[in-house]
Design a protein around this motif. Structure first.
Motif, PDB file in Angstrom:
ATOM      1  N   UNK A   1       0.834  -1.209   0.000  1.00  0.00           N
ATOM      2  CA  UNK A   1       0.000   0.000   0.000  1.00  0.00           C
ATOM      3  C   UNK A   1       0.863   1.250   0.000  1.00  0.00           C
ATOM      4  N   UNK A   2       1.934   1.248   0.773  1.00  0.00           N
ATOM      5  CA  UNK A   2       2.844   2.395   0.770  1.00  0.00           C
ATOM      6  C   UNK A   2       3.517   2.583  -0.572  1.00  0.00           C
ATOM      7  N   UNK A   3       3.896   1.483  -1.219  1.00  0.00           N
ATOM      8  CA  UNK A   3       4.492   1.581  -2.557  1.00  0.00           C
ATOM      9  C   UNK A   3       3.513   2.205  -3.547  1.00  0.00           C
ATOM     10  N   UNK A   4       2.225   1.875  -3.394  1.00  0.00           N
ATOM     11  CA  UNK A   4       1.219   2.427  -4.309  1.00  0.00           C
ATOM     12  C   UNK A   4       1.108   3.937  -4.164  1.00  0.00           C
TER      13      UNK A   4
ATOM     14  N   UNK B   1      17.229  -3.064   4.776  1.00  0.00           N
ATOM     15  CA  UNK B   1      17.295  -4.320   5.518  1.00  0.00           C
ATOM     16  C   UNK B   1      16.043  -4.602   6.333  1.00  0.00           C
ATOM     17  N   UNK B   2      15.174  -3.614   6.514  1.00  0.00           N
ATOM     18  CA  UNK B   2      14.002  -3.807   7.370  1.00  0.00           C
ATOM     19  C   UNK B   2      12.745  -4.113   6.570  1.00  0.00           C
TER      20      UNK B   2
ATOM     21  N   UNK C   1       6.534   3.113   1.177  1.00  0.00           N
ATOM     22  CA  UNK C   1       6.478   1.694   1.482  1.00  0.00           C
ATOM     23  C   UNK C   1       7.251   1.363   2.745  1.00  0.00           C
ATOM     24  N   UNK C   2       8.413   1.991   2.913  1.00  0.00           N
ATOM     25  CA  UNK C   2       9.203   1.777   4.126  1.00  0.00           C
ATOM     26  C   UNK C   2       8.472   2.337   5.346  1.00  0.00           C
ATOM     27  N   UNK C   3       7.851   3.520   5.181  1.00  0.00           N
ATOM     28  CA  UNK C   3       7.107   4.118   6.290  1.00  0.00           C
ATOM     29  C   UNK C   3       5.951   3.204   6.716  1.00  0.00           C
ATOM     30  N   UNK C   4       5.193   2.695   5.752  1.00  0.00           N
ATOM     31  CA  UNK C   4       4.071   1.814   6.074  1.00  0.00           C
ATOM     32  C   UNK C   4       4.569   0.502   6.669  1.00  0.00           C
TER      33      UNK C   4
ATOM     34  N   UNK D   1      -5.972   9.426   6.167  1.00  0.00           N
ATOM     35  CA  UNK D   1      -6.485   8.061   6.353  1.00  0.00           C
ATOM     36  C   UNK D   1      -5.489   7.173   7.094  1.00  0.00           C
ATOM     37  N   UNK D   2      -4.388   7.747   7.583  1.00  0.00           N
ATOM     38  CA  UNK D   2      -3.365   6.939   8.243  1.00  0.00           C
ATOM     39  C   UNK D   2      -3.918   6.228   9.480  1.00  0.00           C
TER      40      UNK D   2
END
Length: 241
Positions: A104-107, A121-122, A131-134, A228-229
């Protein structure tokens, strides 16, 4: 050659500990909340060992009563393999909601035209900034909501499914559904913003306002994502129960 059960060593059955560790290993290896490549391999192995201590009684009882795949009198390596297989469905069920959040973050970044994959690495595979944040958000929710204890409980009673491939496909389909549910409001907002900017561009012709539309669309999507977070966090928490 079977490995004998070693009792009375610090009060721990080392044979049952090894089988518990094997059952916990897929979860530590697949679930992003447990660090993935951010933790060195030995550290993850020790983490799996510490979590395995929680399910030793259940695994030991299962082994004595007769495992699902092999006889309790089979060599210890076969029992080890069986427990790894028992742990895979639980690991997939725990990891898929976290993977869905990353998708969803990538989108979000794809819709705003800023999808620049990063190797981190995470996160499993490549992910964009959002995407990393989500992914980090979902990992935090997993840990804060008692995800490790639920995983340990599931592994303590884990049984090998009658149709493992169908069970894996069912979990993956559920993950896709969850990703669509998370990204649905963002995708709808992207469509509205695209139509709105197109109408404004047509009404403002021949004024050269179109150069402002891409950054405005990107800003609008980020605002919608912020709005919407909380809802996304609620859906993720519900999916991880």
């Amino acid at each position: 050659m079977a490995v004998p059960s070693l009792n009375a060593v610090f009060g721990i059955d080392l044979s049952a500990l090894g089988l518990s560790w094997a059952r916990m290993l897929p979860t530590v290896a697949l679930v992003p909340a447990f660090g993935l490549r951010a933790l060195p391999g030995p550290v993850r192995a020790v983490l799996g060992l510490m979590l395995a201590l929680c399910i030793i009684p259940a695994v030991g009882a299962t082994t004595r009563m007769a495992p699902f795949l092999v006889s309790a009198h089979e060599p210890w390596p076969l029992l080890l393999l069986e427990n790894v297989l028992r742990g895979i469905p639980v690991a997939l069920a725990a990891a898929i909601p976290l993977w869905a959040a990353t998708m969803a973050g990538n989108l979000v970044d794809t819709l705003r035209g800023a999808h620049e994959p990063w190797n981190t690495d995470v996160v499993a595979g490549k992910a964009s900034h959002m995407g990393i944040v989500f992914a980090l958000l979902s990992a935090g929710i997993f840990l804060q909501s008692g995800g490790p204890s639920r995983v340990a409980l599931a592994l303590a009673t884990a049984d090998f499914p009658a149709h493992p491939l169908l069970a894996a496909m069912h979990d993956l389909a559920g993950g896709i559904t969850l990703a669509v549910a998370l990204a649905g409001p963002l995708f709808a907002a992207a469509i509205v913003l695209e139509v709105a900017t197109a109408l404004v561009a047509r009404a403002s012709f021949p004024a050269q306002l179109y150069v402002l539309f891409p950054p405005l669309r990107a800003l609008g999507l980020l605002i919608v994502a912020a709005l919407v977070l909380e809802r996304i966090a609620f859906v993720l928490a519900h999916a991880m129960r």
